[in-house]
Motif scaffolding. Structure first.
Motif, PDB file in Angstrom:
ATOM      1  N   TRP A   1      -0.261  -6.393  -7.704  1.00 16.06           N
ATOM      2  CA  TRP A   1      -1.566  -7.036  -7.827  1.00 16.06           C
ATOM      3  C   TRP A   1      -1.410  -8.430  -8.414  1.00 16.06           C
ATOM      4  O   TRP A   1      -0.512  -8.692  -9.220  1.00 16.06           O
ATOM      5  CB  TRP A   1      -2.474  -6.221  -8.746  1.00 16.06           C
ATOM      6  CG  TRP A   1      -2.862  -4.897  -8.177  1.00 16.06           C
ATOM      7  CD1 TRP A   1      -2.128  -3.744  -8.196  1.00 16.06           C
ATOM      8  CD2 TRP A   1      -4.065  -4.592  -7.474  1.00 16.06           C
ATOM      9  NE1 TRP A   1      -2.804  -2.740  -7.556  1.00 16.06           N
ATOM     10  CE2 TRP A   1      -4.000  -3.226  -7.108  1.00 16.06           C
ATOM     11  CE3 TRP A   1      -5.198  -5.325  -7.121  1.00 16.06           C
ATOM     12  CZ2 TRP A   1      -5.028  -2.592  -6.401  1.00 16.06           C
ATOM     13  CZ3 TRP A   1      -6.206  -4.695  -6.423  1.00 16.06           C
ATOM     14  CH2 TRP A   1      -6.113  -3.344  -6.075  1.00 16.06           C
TER      15      TRP A   1
ATOM     16  N   LEU B   1      -8.858   2.598  -1.134  1.00 18.50           N
ATOM     17  CA  LEU B   1      -8.647   3.365  -2.359  1.00 18.50           C
ATOM     18  C   LEU B   1      -7.920   2.543  -3.418  1.00 18.50           C
ATOM     19  O   LEU B   1      -7.877   2.929  -4.581  1.00 18.50           O
ATOM     20  CB  LEU B   1      -7.863   4.636  -2.053  1.00 18.50           C
ATOM     21  CG  LEU B   1      -8.565   5.624  -1.123  1.00 18.50           C
ATOM     22  CD1 LEU B   1      -7.657   6.819  -0.840  1.00 18.50           C
ATOM     23  CD2 LEU B   1      -9.877   6.090  -1.732  1.00 18.50           C
ATOM     24  N   GLY B   2      -7.321   1.428  -2.990  1.00 22.67           N
ATOM     25  CA  GLY B   2      -6.696   0.538  -3.956  1.00 22.67           C
ATOM     26  C   GLY B   2      -5.347   0.984  -4.471  1.00 22.67           C
ATOM     27  O   GLY B   2      -4.904   0.515  -5.522  1.00 22.67           O
ATOM     28  N   ASP B   3      -4.652   1.838  -3.736  1.00 20.42           N
ATOM     29  CA  ASP B   3      -3.367   2.364  -4.195  1.00 20.42           C
ATOM     30  C   ASP B   3      -2.233   1.413  -3.760  1.00 20.42           C
ATOM     31  O   ASP B   3      -1.386   1.785  -2.947  1.00 20.42           O
ATOM     32  CB  ASP B   3      -3.154   3.770  -3.633  1.00 20.42           C
ATOM     33  CG  ASP B   3      -2.013   4.478  -4.321  1.00 20.42           C
ATOM     34  OD1 ASP B   3      -1.590   5.543  -3.815  1.00 20.42           O
ATOM     35  OD2 ASP B   3      -1.502   3.983  -5.345  1.00 20.42           O
ATOM     36  N   PHE B   4      -2.252   0.222  -4.328  1.00 17.28           N
ATOM     37  CA  PHE B   4      -1.252  -0.795  -4.024  1.00 17.28           C
ATOM     38  C   PHE B   4      -0.278  -0.932  -5.188  1.00 17.28           C
ATOM     39  O   PHE B   4      -0.648  -0.742  -6.341  1.00 17.28           O
ATOM     40  CB  PHE B   4      -1.920  -2.148  -3.780  1.00 17.28           C
ATOM     41  CG  PHE B   4      -2.660  -2.234  -2.474  1.00 17.28           C
ATOM     42  CD1 PHE B   4      -3.923  -1.681  -2.331  1.00 17.28           C
ATOM     43  CD2 PHE B   4      -2.102  -2.881  -1.382  1.00 17.28           C
ATOM     44  CE1 PHE B   4      -4.609  -1.767  -1.127  1.00 17.28           C
ATOM     45  CE2 PHE B   4      -2.769  -2.981  -0.178  1.00 17.28           C
ATOM     46  CZ  PHE B   4      -4.036  -2.430  -0.047  1.00 17.28           C
ATOM     47  N   GLY B   5       0.944  -1.339  -4.856  1.00 19.42           N
ATOM     48  CA  GLY B   5       1.968  -1.440  -5.880  1.00 19.42           C
ATOM     49  C   GLY B   5       1.933  -2.751  -6.657  1.00 19.42           C
ATOM     50  O   GLY B   5       2.363  -2.795  -7.807  1.00 19.42           O
TER      51      GLY B   5
ATOM     52  N   SER C   1      -1.767   6.247   2.157  1.00 23.51           N
ATOM     53  CA  SER C   1      -3.038   5.989   1.484  1.00 23.51           C
ATOM     54  C   SER C   1      -3.920   5.090   2.327  1.00 23.51           C
ATOM     55  O   SER C   1      -3.449   4.337   3.181  1.00 23.51           O
ATOM     56  CB  SER C   1      -2.773   5.355   0.126  1.00 23.51           C
ATOM     57  OG  SER C   1      -3.987   5.151  -0.588  1.00 23.51           O
ATOM     58  N   SER C   2      -5.189   5.144   2.104  1.00 27.52           N
ATOM     59  CA  SER C   2      -6.141   4.259   2.770  1.00 27.52           C
ATOM     60  C   SER C   2      -6.379   3.034   1.901  1.00 27.52           C
ATOM     61  O   SER C   2      -6.511   3.150   0.686  1.00 27.52           O
ATOM     62  CB  SER C   2      -7.464   4.980   3.006  1.00 27.52           C
ATOM     63  OG  SER C   2      -7.276   6.090   3.851  1.00 27.52           O
ATOM     64  N   TRP C   3      -6.498   1.885   2.533  1.00 23.83           N
ATOM     65  CA  TRP C   3      -6.502   0.637   1.781  1.00 23.83           C
ATOM     66  C   TRP C   3      -7.626   0.561   0.756  1.00 23.83           C
ATOM     67  O   TRP C   3      -7.431   0.038  -0.350  1.00 23.83           O
ATOM     68  CB  TRP C   3      -6.589  -0.565   2.733  1.00 23.83           C
ATOM     69  CG  TRP C   3      -7.940  -0.735   3.386  1.00 23.83           C
ATOM     70  CD1 TRP C   3      -8.388  -0.163   4.535  1.00 23.83           C
ATOM     71  CD2 TRP C   3      -9.022  -1.529   2.887  1.00 23.83           C
ATOM     72  NE1 TRP C   3      -9.673  -0.542   4.778  1.00 23.83           N
ATOM     73  CE2 TRP C   3     -10.090  -1.384   3.805  1.00 23.83           C
ATOM     74  CE3 TRP C   3      -9.192  -2.342   1.770  1.00 23.83           C
ATOM     75  CZ2 TRP C   3     -11.314  -2.034   3.625  1.00 23.83           C
ATOM     76  CZ3 TRP C   3     -10.402  -2.994   1.590  1.00 23.83           C
ATOM     77  CH2 TRP C   3     -11.463  -2.836   2.511  1.00 23.83           C
TER      78      TRP C   3
ATOM     79  N   LEU D   1       0.836  -1.192   0.000  1.00 22.49           N
ATOM     80  CA  LEU D   1       0.000   0.000   0.000  1.00 22.49           C
ATOM     81  C   LEU D   1       0.874   1.247   0.000  1.00 22.49           C
ATOM     82  O   LEU D   1       1.846   1.349   0.760  1.00 22.49           O
ATOM     83  CB  LEU D   1      -0.886  -0.002   1.245  1.00 22.49           C
ATOM     84  CG  LEU D   1      -1.838   1.180   1.419  1.00 22.49           C
ATOM     85  CD1 LEU D   1      -2.877   1.199   0.311  1.00 22.49           C
ATOM     86  CD2 LEU D   1      -2.498   1.129   2.785  1.00 22.49           C
ATOM     87  N   SER D   2       0.529   2.217  -0.826  1.00 23.80           N
ATOM     88  CA  SER D   2       1.286   3.463  -0.880  1.00 23.80           C
ATOM     89  C   SER D   2       1.224   4.183   0.462  1.00 23.80           C
ATOM     90  O   SER D   2       0.171   4.237   1.107  1.00 23.80           O
ATOM     91  CB  SER D   2       0.727   4.374  -1.972  1.00 23.80           C
ATOM     92  OG  SER D   2       0.948   3.799  -3.235  1.00 23.80           O
TER      93      SER D   2
END
Length: 121
Positions: free
Chosen positions: A113, A107-111, A103-105, A99-100
């Motif tokens: 997938w 929101l899907g801002d992960f590096g 950021s809040s989880w 997770l960036s």
């Protein structure tokens, strides 16, 4: 080379259960990992997240009380246990890691997938 590989999807009757797995390789630090899903014609939505540091878990309201996110002792496999499945749970399910910062989880801002695993109820 970071890889996330989901498995465990399939067809299940309403009211049934399923456990999804996500093997994470090539990545050792995971502050937060999560599960997301996307149904045809709908936007991707956050399902659940696990913060490794304190073990805190978070769930979408739609799955709270039915789904459980966890990881194994070696911390290289993430799970999503799904009980009391409903037709509206039908979707492609993805795991995510890294997770960036800030950021809040949901929101899907992960590096990173995975490729997804289909669940049909």
């Amino acid at each position: 080379h970071v890889q996330l590989v989901e498995s465990g999807g399939g067809s299940v009757q309403a009211g049934g259960s399923r456990r999804l797995s996500c093997i994470v390789s090539g990545y050792s630090y995971r502050s937060c990992t999560g599960w997301f899903r996307q149904a045809p014609g709908k936007e991707r939505e956050g399902v659940a997240a696990l913060y490794t540091g304190g073990g805190s878990t978070y769930y979408a309201d739609s799955v709270k009380g039915r789904f459980t996110i966890s990881q194994d002792d070696t911390e290289n496999t993430l799970y999503l246990r799904m009980n009391s499945l409903k037709p509206e749970d039908t979707a492609m399910y993805y795991c995510a890691a890294d997770l960036s910062l800030g950021s809040s989880w949901y929101l899907g801002d992960f590096g990173y997938w995975g490729q997804g695993t289909q669940v049909t109820v």
